[in-house]
Scaffold this motif. Sequence first.
Motif, PDB file in Angstrom:
ATOM      1  N   PHE A 110       0.832  -1.195   0.000  1.00 51.56           N
ATOM      2  CA  PHE A 110       0.000   0.000   0.000  1.00 51.56           C
ATOM      3  C   PHE A 110       0.872   1.252   0.000  1.00 51.56           C
ATOM      4  N   ASP A 111       0.596   2.149  -0.931  1.00 50.04           N
ATOM      5  CA  ASP A 111       1.141   3.491  -0.830  1.00 50.04           C
ATOM      6  C   ASP A 111       0.535   4.137   0.411  1.00 50.04           C
ATOM      7  N   ASN A 112       1.127   5.236   0.876  1.00 52.36           N
ATOM      8  CA  ASN A 112       0.609   5.885   2.082  1.00 52.36           C
ATOM      9  C   ASN A 112      -0.067   7.226   1.790  1.00 52.36           C
ATOM     10  N   ASP A 113       0.685   8.213   1.285  1.00 54.69           N
ATOM     11  CA  ASP A 113       0.108   9.534   1.030  1.00 54.69           C
ATOM     12  C   ASP A 113      -0.979   9.455  -0.029  1.00 54.69           C
ATOM     13  N   GLY A 114      -2.197   9.817   0.351  1.00 58.18           N
ATOM     14  CA  GLY A 114      -3.310   9.795  -0.591  1.00 58.18           C
ATOM     15  C   GLY A 114      -3.936   8.430  -0.764  1.00 58.18           C
ATOM     16  N   THR A 115      -3.333   7.400  -0.159  1.00 59.96           N
ATOM     17  CA  THR A 115      -3.883   6.048  -0.227  1.00 59.96           C
ATOM     18  C   THR A 115      -4.345   5.571   1.142  1.00 59.96           C
ATOM     19  N   LEU A 116      -3.536   5.831   2.158  1.00 54.60           N
ATOM     20  CA  LEU A 116      -3.901   5.463   3.522  1.00 54.60           C
ATOM     21  C   LEU A 116      -4.208   6.681   4.385  1.00 54.60           C
ATOM     22  N   TRP A 117      -3.555   7.816   4.089  1.00 54.85           N
ATOM     23  CA  TRP A 117      -3.909   9.024   4.833  1.00 54.85           C
ATOM     24  C   TRP A 117      -3.951  10.218   3.883  1.00 54.85           C
ATOM     25  N   CYS A 118      -4.565  11.294   4.378  1.00 56.43           N
ATOM     26  CA  CYS A 118      -4.821  12.491   3.580  1.00 56.43           C
ATOM     27  C   CYS A 118      -3.518  13.162   3.149  1.00 56.43           C
ATOM     28  N   GLU A 119      -3.484  13.642   1.897  1.00 54.52           N
ATOM     29  CA  GLU A 119      -2.279  14.306   1.391  1.00 54.52           C
ATOM     30  C   GLU A 119      -2.541  15.741   0.935  1.00 54.52           C
TER      31      GLU A 119
END
Length: 297
Positions: free
Chosen positions: A38-47
């Motif tokens: 999983f990517d994080n920025d924009g995928t798991l949390w707000c970017e």
Amino acid sequence: MLELWNDGPTKSAIVDFVGRVTTPGPDHVAPQDRIAVFDNDGTLWCEKPAYIQLDFLVRRLAAQAATDPELAARQPYTAAATGDLEWFGAAVTKHYDGDDDDLKLLGAAVLSAHSGITVDEHAARVAAFFAENRHPTLNRPYTSCGYVPMVELLHYLESNGFTCYIVSGGGRDFMRPVTADMYGIPPERVIGSSVALQYQNGELLTTDQLEFLDDGPIKPVRIWGRIGRRPIFAAGNSNGDIEMLQYTKGFQLLVQHDDADREFAYAAGAERALDLANTEGWTVASMQNDWAEVFPR
């Protein structure tokens, strides 16, 4: 299962895939090979309106500029000192469009911002940042800016024998202090951009030298280097995730930010990824249509 996902083609596709790879038959995958990234920025949390890590870095750059007029006169320190977050966002957007001039300036400043301290000191700075600061427009703690449907998806995959990893362009050592509490992902399963470290008198110290920029084609390289297995499930949201999604042999999920009421609506930096989703058969998760909730209540 997946109660925070609205019934529809996206939820059905996820559940169908998980069912096929976990049930004896032609598509069955052994548990040790059920790797999800999983990517994080924009995928798991707000970017948006800017990366969370950018707020952390801008505060540091502004503090440096306040004590050094020569730094304050050049970018990105000028932007940090004046609160010009648009400059930083534009630098990242230009990067995804193939122009790295501003990103190089930003990169050099970022690398020197926290150099020469122990990894424990860096972790303490990160922990203090998350404890003290809130999202500028959503007015909620940064630790409450994770997407609850995606956290639910992580737990759903884990309950079906998957091992989930974060593979992000964000800083590895910026994410690690909070990923266990926010997502249930321990630090050893966080892959991200990093600075080189050096050992000195029983401590690991940060340097101003880039080790990895974990973005684009580097993501598959880092996945293999760290995990040694090809993922069968991948989730991302931007052009920087394309190669990770292409490397994954199984299920590709692309988060689409199209909900201006509950989060933000934008496609900048994701245009090529959305085009490829149509031609490659990737599943697109519409934040507006597929998620019953966005953030923790």
